[in-house]
Design a protein around this motif. Structure first.
Motif, PDB file in Angstrom:
ATOM      1  N   ASN A 245      49.266  54.037  35.554  1.00  0.00           N
ATOM      2  CA  ASN A 245      49.894  52.793  35.980  1.00  0.00           C
ATOM      3  C   ASN A 245      49.075  52.090  37.055  1.00  0.00           C
ATOM      4  O   ASN A 245      49.083  50.858  37.148  1.00  0.00           O
ATOM      5  N   ARG A 246      48.320  52.850  37.876  1.00  0.00           N
ATOM      6  CA  ARG A 246      47.412  52.220  38.851  1.00  0.00           C
ATOM      7  C   ARG A 246      46.305  51.453  38.118  1.00  0.00           C
ATOM      8  O   ARG A 246      45.924  50.347  38.512  1.00  0.00           O
ATOM      9  N   VAL A 247      45.771  52.080  37.072  1.00  0.00           N
ATOM     10  CA  VAL A 247      44.716  51.436  36.284  1.00  0.00           C
ATOM     11  C   VAL A 247      45.241  50.159  35.630  1.00  0.00           C
ATOM     12  O   VAL A 247      44.593  49.110  35.640  1.00  0.00           O
ATOM     13  N   ALA A 248      46.442  50.248  35.041  1.00  0.00           N
ATOM     14  CA  ALA A 248      47.018  49.094  34.351  1.00  0.00           C
ATOM     15  C   ALA A 248      47.262  47.935  35.305  1.00  0.00           C
ATOM     16  O   ALA A 248      46.985  46.770  34.981  1.00  0.00           O
ATOM     17  N   GLU A 249      47.784  48.221  36.501  1.00  0.00           N
ATOM     18  CA  GLU A 249      48.056  47.157  37.458  1.00  0.00           C
ATOM     19  C   GLU A 249      46.771  46.498  37.939  1.00  0.00           C
ATOM     20  O   GLU A 249      46.724  45.284  38.138  1.00  0.00           O
ATOM     21  N   GLN A 250      45.715  47.286  38.141  1.00  0.00           N
ATOM     22  CA  GLN A 250      44.442  46.695  38.563  1.00  0.00           C
ATOM     23  C   GLN A 250      43.896  45.771  37.482  1.00  0.00           C
ATOM     24  O   GLN A 250      43.427  44.662  37.758  1.00  0.00           O
ATOM     25  N   ARG A 251      43.960  46.204  36.228  1.00  0.00           N
ATOM     26  CA  ARG A 251      43.448  45.375  35.135  1.00  0.00           C
ATOM     27  C   ARG A 251      44.305  44.139  34.916  1.00  0.00           C
ATOM     28  O   ARG A 251      43.804  43.083  34.529  1.00  0.00           O
ATOM     29  N   ARG A 252      45.605  44.290  35.149  1.00  0.00           N
ATOM     30  CA  ARG A 252      46.486  43.137  34.950  1.00  0.00           C
ATOM     31  C   ARG A 252      46.131  42.017  35.916  1.00  0.00           C
ATOM     32  O   ARG A 252      46.175  40.838  35.575  1.00  0.00           O
ATOM     33  N   TYR A 253      45.806  42.380  37.163  1.00  0.00           N
ATOM     34  CA  TYR A 253      45.504  41.375  38.190  1.00  0.00           C
ATOM     35  C   TYR A 253      44.011  41.369  38.528  1.00  0.00           C
ATOM     36  O   TYR A 253      43.627  41.339  39.693  1.00  0.00           O
ATOM     37  N   ASP A 254      43.173  41.408  37.500  1.00  0.00           N
ATOM     38  CA  ASP A 254      41.725  41.437  37.729  1.00  0.00           C
ATOM     39  C   ASP A 254      41.127  40.050  37.893  1.00  0.00           C
ATOM     40  O   ASP A 254      39.910  39.904  38.040  1.00  0.00           O
ATOM     41  N   GLY A 255      41.943  39.012  37.859  1.00  0.00           N
ATOM     42  CA  GLY A 255      41.431  37.657  38.013  1.00  0.00           C
ATOM     43  C   GLY A 255      41.017  37.028  36.712  1.00  0.00           C
ATOM     44  O   GLY A 255      40.724  35.827  36.673  1.00  0.00           O
ATOM     45  N   ILE A 256      40.979  37.801  35.628  1.00  0.00           N
ATOM     46  CA  ILE A 256      40.623  37.278  34.310  1.00  0.00           C
ATOM     47  C   ILE A 256      41.848  37.294  33.411  1.00  0.00           C
ATOM     48  O   ILE A 256      42.242  36.267  32.852  1.00  0.00           O
ATOM     49  N   GLN A 257      42.476  38.451  33.272  1.00  0.00           N
ATOM     50  CA  GLN A 257      43.673  38.535  32.448  1.00  0.00           C
ATOM     51  C   GLN A 257      44.862  37.898  33.145  1.00  0.00           C
ATOM     52  O   GLN A 257      45.621  37.149  32.546  1.00  0.00           O
ATOM     53  N   GLN A 258      45.026  38.190  34.416  1.00  0.00           N
ATOM     54  CA  GLN A 258      46.145  37.650  35.166  1.00  0.00           C
ATOM     55  C   GLN A 258      45.736  37.549  36.631  1.00  0.00           C
ATOM     56  O   GLN A 258      44.987  38.384  37.138  1.00  0.00           O
ATOM     57  N   TYR A 259      46.221  36.534  37.309  1.00  0.00           N
ATOM     58  CA  TYR A 259      45.880  36.346  38.709  1.00  0.00           C
ATOM     59  C   TYR A 259      47.043  35.651  39.407  1.00  0.00           C
ATOM     60  O   TYR A 259      48.017  35.233  38.766  1.00  0.00           O
ATOM     61  N   GLU A 260      46.956  35.540  40.699  1.00  0.00           N
ATOM     62  CA  GLU A 260      48.009  34.919  41.499  1.00  0.00           C
ATOM     63  C   GLU A 260      47.439  33.748  42.291  1.00  0.00           C
ATOM     64  O   GLU A 260      46.380  33.865  42.915  1.00  0.00           O
ATOM     65  N   ILE A 261      48.130  32.622  42.238  1.00  0.00           N
ATOM     66  CA  ILE A 261      47.763  31.456  43.039  1.00  0.00           C
ATOM     67  C   ILE A 261      48.629  31.450  44.298  1.00  0.00           C
ATOM     68  O   ILE A 261      49.850  31.621  44.220  1.00  0.00           O
ATOM     69  N   VAL A 262      48.004  31.281  45.441  1.00  0.00           N
ATOM     70  CA  VAL A 262      48.712  31.230  46.719  1.00  0.00           C
ATOM     71  C   VAL A 262      48.433  29.885  47.369  1.00  0.00           C
ATOM     72  O   VAL A 262      47.275  29.507  47.553  1.00  0.00           O
ATOM     73  N   ILE A 263      49.484  29.152  47.696  1.00  0.00           N
ATOM     74  CA  ILE A 263      49.357  27.847  48.346  1.00  0.00           C
ATOM     75  C   ILE A 263      49.969  27.940  49.738  1.00  0.00           C
ATOM     76  O   ILE A 263      51.131  28.337  49.889  1.00  0.00           O
ATOM     77  N   ASP A 264      49.194  27.583  50.732  1.00  0.00           N
ATOM     78  CA  ASP A 264      49.654  27.604  52.116  1.00  0.00           C
ATOM     79  C   ASP A 264      50.280  26.251  52.458  1.00  0.00           C
ATOM     80  O   ASP A 264      49.726  25.197  52.145  1.00  0.00           O
ATOM     81  N   LYS A 265      51.461  26.275  53.082  1.00  0.00           N
ATOM     82  CA  LYS A 265      52.197  25.071  53.468  1.00  0.00           C
ATOM     83  C   LYS A 265      52.409  24.141  52.271  1.00  0.00           C
ATOM     84  O   LYS A 265      52.003  22.963  52.283  1.00  0.00           O
ATOM     85  N   PRO A 266      53.047  24.625  51.199  1.00  0.00           N
ATOM     86  CA  PRO A 266      53.219  23.800  49.992  1.00  0.00           C
ATOM     87  C   PRO A 266      54.342  22.786  50.164  1.00  0.00           C
ATOM     88  O   PRO A 266      55.213  22.917  51.036  1.00  0.00           O
TER      89      PRO A 266
END
Length: 306
Positions: A245-266
């Motif tokens: 599950n550690r491997v799967a979570e790293q691959r899920r959020y590798d910036g290619i398959q899935q990533y997170e956008i963070v906006i400061d003061k939206p």
């Protein structure tokens, strides 16, 4: 929770037998994730099932030899359905509202196999064996695909002044496989009638990790001090596994398959309606020099039979 299981042993001959075992389990959980500052609209329901089937062989090869093999299959399924998938709003120490956004499904399989040979003797007992697990995980996660606003306090929420906005993007589907193998040899030597020495070594390896230098020695002694007392002591190196599950979570959020956008003061409630003050993707990477975690274990005990 509901479960049913069956255990059976077939005696093929005086020295040979086969065991066949099976189990099926289901569970249902409702209104999870609420309470305290979290409102009921963020509840979710979860249901799952798991099963296993196992085949074991046991043979007595003469008066001092035993051989055992096993093969087992484990399966599991999980499904999480949120009450709502609306945008989440977290106001520190006040309330958490919006949808849970934790819609999730997985389907996992593990194939487990191994064998063990034991040779019993008056002075020397030898044990040797190997085991392996092949794991396959498939999952779909829509966690935070609707986005989350974070407010520092109630006044900031009433003034629509959010601190951050986070939202997940990309492909929610993920499939990961992993093979884990290990083998060991152990010798128990009766040095005297009272003193027994055990020496052994184990080797562990797995895919998804480049570190394969995982030899772990073990040593222990047992001394019969007389009058029903046995003194034992031992030392060994134990390697742990990097969970799939550690491997799967790293691959899920590798910036290619899935990533997170963070906006400061939206801007609230539409964070993309104005100029973006600060945006950057949040990704997870694996250190190329990552090695298998291990620990040294030392033990000592005194057993007294009354």
């Amino acid at each position: 929770n509901r479960s049913v299981n069956s255990r059976n042993t077939l005696q093929l001959a005086d020295a040979h037998s086969i065991a066949v075992n099976a189990r099926y389990f289901t569970d249902v959980h409702k209104d999870e994730g609420i309470g305290g500052f979290t409102l009921r609209e963020r509840a979710s329901n979860r249901n799952g099932s798991n099963w296993n089937a196992e085949l074991r062989q046991f043979s007595a090869l003469g008066s001092g030899s035993i051989y055992e093999t096993r093969f087992a299959v484990f399966g599991s399924q999980t499904k999480i359905v949120p009450f709502s998938s609306a945008t989440k709003v977290d106001v520190s120490d006040t309330f958490n509202s919006g949808g849970a956004q934790n819609r999730y499904e997985d389907n996992n399989r593990t194939y487990d196999f191994g064998n063990l040979y034991t040779r019993l003797g008056q002075k020397l007992t030898i044990k040797a064996g190997m085991e392996g697990q092949y794991r396959r995980n498939r999952s779909s996660s829509l966690a935070n695909f609707g986005g989350t606003f974070l407010f520092s306090n109630l006044d900031a929420y009433e003034s629509a002044l959010a601190d951050t906005y986070r939202v997940a993007r990309g492909n929610p589907f993920q499939q990961t496989t992993q093979l884990e193998m290990s083998g060991f040899v152990q010798n128990d030597v009766a040095l005297t009638r009272r003193l027994t020495l055990m020496l052994g070594v184990r080797y562990d390896a797995q895919t998804n990790l480049s570190d394969h230098n995982n030899f772990s020695p073990r040593a222990s002694v047992a001394y019969g001090a007389g009058r029903g007392m046995v003194i034992r002591g031992g030392w060994g190196v134990f390697f742990e596994r990097m969970q799939i599950n550690r491997v799967a979570e790293q691959r899920r959020y590798d910036g290619i398959q899935q990533y997170e956008i963070v906006i400061d003061k939206p801007l609230y409630p539409d964070p993309f309606s104005g100029a973006l003050r600060q945006t950057f993707p949040s990704i997870r990477v694996t250190d190329p020099t990552l090695f298998t975690p291990y620990k040294y274990v030392t033990m000592a005990s005194v057993d007294k039979f009354l």
